[in-house]
Scaffold this motif. Structure first.
Motif, PDB file in Angstrom:
ATOM      1  N   SER A 280       0.889  -1.220   0.064  1.00  0.00           N
ATOM      2  CA  SER A 280       0.187  -0.161  -0.081  1.00  0.00           C
ATOM      3  C   SER A 280       0.919   1.220  -0.134  1.00  0.00           C
ATOM      4  O   SER A 280       1.351   1.785   0.984  1.00  0.00           O
ATOM      5  CB  SER A 280      -0.794   0.236   1.108  1.00  0.00           C
ATOM      6  OG  SER A 280      -1.475   1.226   1.238  1.00  0.00           O
ATOM      7  N   GLY A 281       0.970   1.920  -1.136  1.00  0.00           N
ATOM      8  CA  GLY A 281       1.782   2.727  -1.460  1.00  0.00           C
ATOM      9  C   GLY A 281       3.455   2.407  -0.912  1.00  0.00           C
ATOM     10  O   GLY A 281       3.815   1.408  -1.550  1.00  0.00           O
ATOM     11  N   TRP A 282       3.978   3.083   0.034  1.00  0.00           N
ATOM     12  CA  TRP A 282       5.296   2.779   0.199  1.00  0.00           C
ATOM     13  C   TRP A 282       5.574   1.562   1.329  1.00  0.00           C
ATOM     14  O   TRP A 282       6.693   0.727   1.316  1.00  0.00           O
ATOM     15  CB  TRP A 282       6.281   3.827   0.980  1.00  0.00           C
ATOM     16  CG  TRP A 282       6.596   4.891   0.048  1.00  0.00           C
ATOM     17  CD1 TRP A 282       7.092   4.889  -1.009  1.00  0.00           C
ATOM     18  CD2 TRP A 282       6.294   6.200   0.435  1.00  0.00           C
ATOM     19  NE1 TRP A 282       7.397   6.289  -1.469  1.00  0.00           N
ATOM     20  CE2 TRP A 282       6.913   7.133  -0.867  1.00  0.00           C
ATOM     21  CE3 TRP A 282       5.741   7.301   1.530  1.00  0.00           C
ATOM     22  CZ2 TRP A 282       6.960   8.731  -0.835  1.00  0.00           C
ATOM     23  CZ3 TRP A 282       5.702   8.631   1.359  1.00  0.00           C
ATOM     24  CH2 TRP A 282       6.350   9.387   0.445  1.00  0.00           C
ATOM     25  N   ALA A 283       4.338   0.906   1.652  1.00  0.00           N
ATOM     26  CA  ALA A 283       4.277   0.133   2.815  1.00  0.00           C
ATOM     27  C   ALA A 283       4.185  -1.541   1.945  1.00  0.00           C
ATOM     28  O   ALA A 283       3.455  -1.570   1.107  1.00  0.00           O
ATOM     29  CB  ALA A 283       3.347   0.241   3.780  1.00  0.00           C
ATOM     30  N   GLN A 284       5.309  -2.057   2.117  1.00  0.00           N
ATOM     31  CA  GLN A 284       5.435  -3.452   1.471  1.00  0.00           C
ATOM     32  C   GLN A 284       5.827  -4.351   2.389  1.00  0.00           C
ATOM     33  O   GLN A 284       6.605  -4.375   3.332  1.00  0.00           O
ATOM     34  CB  GLN A 284       6.515  -3.434   0.549  1.00  0.00           C
ATOM     35  CG  GLN A 284       6.120  -2.304  -0.561  1.00  0.00           C
ATOM     36  CD  GLN A 284       7.284  -2.575  -1.855  1.00  0.00           C
ATOM     37  OE1 GLN A 284       8.392  -2.914  -1.559  1.00  0.00           O
ATOM     38  NE2 GLN A 284       6.956  -1.787  -2.766  1.00  0.00           N
ATOM     39  N   HIS A 285       5.082  -5.501   2.401  1.00  0.00           N
ATOM     40  CA  HIS A 285       5.154  -6.635   3.384  1.00  0.00           C
ATOM     41  C   HIS A 285       4.924  -7.960   2.757  1.00  0.00           C
ATOM     42  O   HIS A 285       4.065  -7.982   1.727  1.00  0.00           O
ATOM     43  CB  HIS A 285       4.203  -6.400   4.565  1.00  0.00           C
ATOM     44  CG  HIS A 285       4.395  -5.270   5.555  1.00  0.00           C
ATOM     45  ND1 HIS A 285       5.331  -5.312   6.585  1.00  0.00           N
ATOM     46  CD2 HIS A 285       4.160  -4.119   5.371  1.00  0.00           C
ATOM     47  CE1 HIS A 285       5.440  -4.255   7.087  1.00  0.00           C
ATOM     48  NE2 HIS A 285       4.549  -3.225   6.548  1.00  0.00           N
ATOM     49  N   SER A 286       5.539  -8.801   3.318  1.00  0.00           N
ATOM     50  CA  SER A 286       5.324 -10.412   2.532  1.00  0.00           C
ATOM     51  C   SER A 286       5.087 -11.195   3.746  1.00  0.00           C
ATOM     52  O   SER A 286       5.594 -11.230   4.824  1.00  0.00           O
ATOM     53  CB  SER A 286       6.373 -10.704   1.708  1.00  0.00           C
ATOM     54  OG  SER A 286       7.749 -10.857   2.403  1.00  0.00           O
ATOM     55  N   ILE A 287       4.785 -12.415   3.420  1.00  0.00           N
ATOM     56  CA  ILE A 287       4.252 -13.578   4.269  1.00  0.00           C
ATOM     57  C   ILE A 287       4.458 -14.896   3.627  1.00  0.00           C
ATOM     58  O   ILE A 287       4.123 -14.922   2.458  1.00  0.00           O
ATOM     59  CB  ILE A 287       2.904 -13.487   5.093  1.00  0.00           C
ATOM     60  CG1 ILE A 287       2.680 -14.668   6.061  1.00  0.00           C
ATOM     61  CG2 ILE A 287       1.615 -13.601   4.163  1.00  0.00           C
ATOM     62  CD1 ILE A 287       1.467 -14.301   6.819  1.00  0.00           C
ATOM     63  N   SER A 288       4.940 -15.988   4.027  1.00  0.00           N
ATOM     64  CA  SER A 288       5.163 -17.119   3.538  1.00  0.00           C
ATOM     65  C   SER A 288       5.023 -18.347   4.533  1.00  0.00           C
ATOM     66  O   SER A 288       5.299 -17.998   5.444  1.00  0.00           O
ATOM     67  CB  SER A 288       6.665 -17.398   2.714  1.00  0.00           C
ATOM     68  OG  SER A 288       6.798 -18.543   2.431  1.00  0.00           O
ATOM     69  N   SER A 289       4.270 -19.208   3.995  1.00  0.00           N
ATOM     70  CA  SER A 289       3.910 -20.475   5.057  1.00  0.00           C
ATOM     71  C   SER A 289       3.472 -21.403   4.189  1.00  0.00           C
ATOM     72  O   SER A 289       3.019 -21.397   2.972  1.00  0.00           O
ATOM     73  CB  SER A 289       2.612 -19.980   5.690  1.00  0.00           C
ATOM     74  OG  SER A 289       2.372 -21.049   6.540  1.00  0.00           O
ATOM     75  N   GLU A 290       3.341 -22.845   4.467  1.00  0.00           N
ATOM     76  CA  GLU A 290       2.941 -24.035   3.955  1.00  0.00           C
ATOM     77  C   GLU A 290       1.441 -24.246   4.368  1.00  0.00           C
ATOM     78  O   GLU A 290       0.964 -24.030   5.433  1.00  0.00           O
ATOM     79  CB  GLU A 290       3.711 -25.240   4.585  1.00  0.00           C
ATOM     80  CG  GLU A 290       3.215 -26.617   3.764  1.00  0.00           C
ATOM     81  CD  GLU A 290       3.908 -27.817   4.238  1.00  0.00           C
ATOM     82  OE1 GLU A 290       3.183 -28.480   5.015  1.00  0.00           O
ATOM     83  OE2 GLU A 290       5.029 -27.937   3.816  1.00  0.00           O
TER      84      GLU A 290
END
Length: 346
Positions: A280-290
């Motif tokens: 969202s705009g400058w905010a960037q996040h990620s998540i990873s899971s099985e």
């Protein structure tokens, strides 16, 4: 004179969109579920953004800014007539709210504080087919305005044709540029979110879907969208999906970004390694899971790795390198100090 100085300062602090090698994004082309002109007969686009928000994707489409009480900003929008004939179009500001993950405009005629702060250089434009006109949007915040974020839109609308005889139902098209305006000193409250979990699902048609739970952790609304990658599936299968729509979340609230993976053949349950990259705009996040998809309904929720911000690993590595360098310096000093001790005499 004071108002003129503010207007000149506001114009100096914005950058024309045409100067940053980015094509204008028309409001009617926004895939966010908001009101649009389905015929594409009228268009409105934002022509400039603040110089300090050139790299903010949201600021390229919407008016997103923080304004101190008693101050003002100005932005230009471009209105285009593609109705196929000369037309007089209305230009006006209206209120909006965030509800159920969507940016929802209120009906024409309603007002809120933000819409009352908006002054337009023209409230109507008469254009030949294919012709465009610029309209200056000035937002002036009163001295006693509360320090909160307000929502609204600048609209361009067709006018209903004059009805003859019996009363008729007539369609009026309108398109708009969103307004996200917070009130306060400085740059305003930070904007950020965190990813909380992934939940695999199957809809009634058997399509696999993943709901990504997001929490707004900042002081301003966020418009969250992104991509989902499924890897290491059965037989080495991979799959990708884009968010079905942009989810708008107010401060302190949460929402779900949905990813649907249509499949013409049976989509295997898994397990899969799912990675969601959201922004969202400058905010960037990620998540990873099985994850493993259920045969039907909602599957088991996973909180993954906690949704670490993109770039946080870099910060941690930089911190470790700095700590290692400091340790080497201290060891070198100790070694150097040991060599300089005076020789013992007997």
């Amino acid at each position: 004179m004071r108002s003129l100085s503010r207007l000149m300062l506001a114009l100096m602090m914005v950058v024309p969109l045409g100067l940053i090698a980015m094509p204008a994004q028309w409001a009617h082309a926004q895939p966010d579920g908001g009101p649009v002109d389905p015929t594409g007969s009228i268009r409105i686009s934002l022509m400039d953004i603040p110089a300090d928000r050139v790299d903010d994707p949201r600021a390229r489409s919407y008016i997103v800014d923080n304004i101190p009480p008693g101050e003002s900003i100005s932005r230009r929008v471009q209105v285009t007539n593609d109705t196929g004939a000369p037309a007089t179009l209305d230009v006006y500001a209206g209120p909006a709210e965030i509800r159920d993950g969507a940016f929802v405009p209120r009906p024409r005629g309603e007002t809120n504080p933000l819409s009352s702060w908006v002054e337009l250089s023209a409230d109507e434009v008469t254009l030949d087919n294919g012709q465009s006109a610029e309209v200056l949007v000035t937002i002036t915040v009163p001295e006693d305005a509360p320090e909160v974020e307000q929502y609204g839109a600048v609209w361009v609308s067709t006018r209903p044709a004059a009805a003859e005889g019996e009363e008729q139902i007539q369609q009026v098209s309108r398109v708009g540029v969103r307004l996200y305006v917070s009130v306060g000193e400085g740059n305003g409250p930070p904007s950020d979110f965190q990813i909380e979990s992934l939940t695999p699902q199957r809809d009634a048609e058997g399509n696999a879907a993943v709901a990504v739970r997001v929490q707004n952790t900042g002081g301003r609304a966020v418009d969250v969208s992104g991509d989902l990658t499924l890897g290491d599936g059965p037989g080495g299968l991979t799959a990708q999906a884009m968010s079905a729509s942009t989810v708008t979340i107010p401060p302190g609230d949460g929402g779900e970004v949905m990813f649907v993976i249509p499949s013409s053949v049976e989509f295997p349950a898994g397990p899969w390694q799912a990675t969601a990259d959201l922004e969202s705009g400058w905010a960037q996040h990620s998540i990873s899971s099985e994850i493993t998809f259920p045969d039907q309904g909602v599957g088991e929720t996973s909180d993954g790795d906690g949704g670490w911000p993109i770039g946080l690993w870099g910060a941690l590595i930089a911190g470790l390198l700095a700590a290692t360098a400091l340790a080497l310096i201290l060891l070198r000093r100790r070694s150097s100090g040991g060599d300089e001790r005076p020789a013992e005499t007997h």
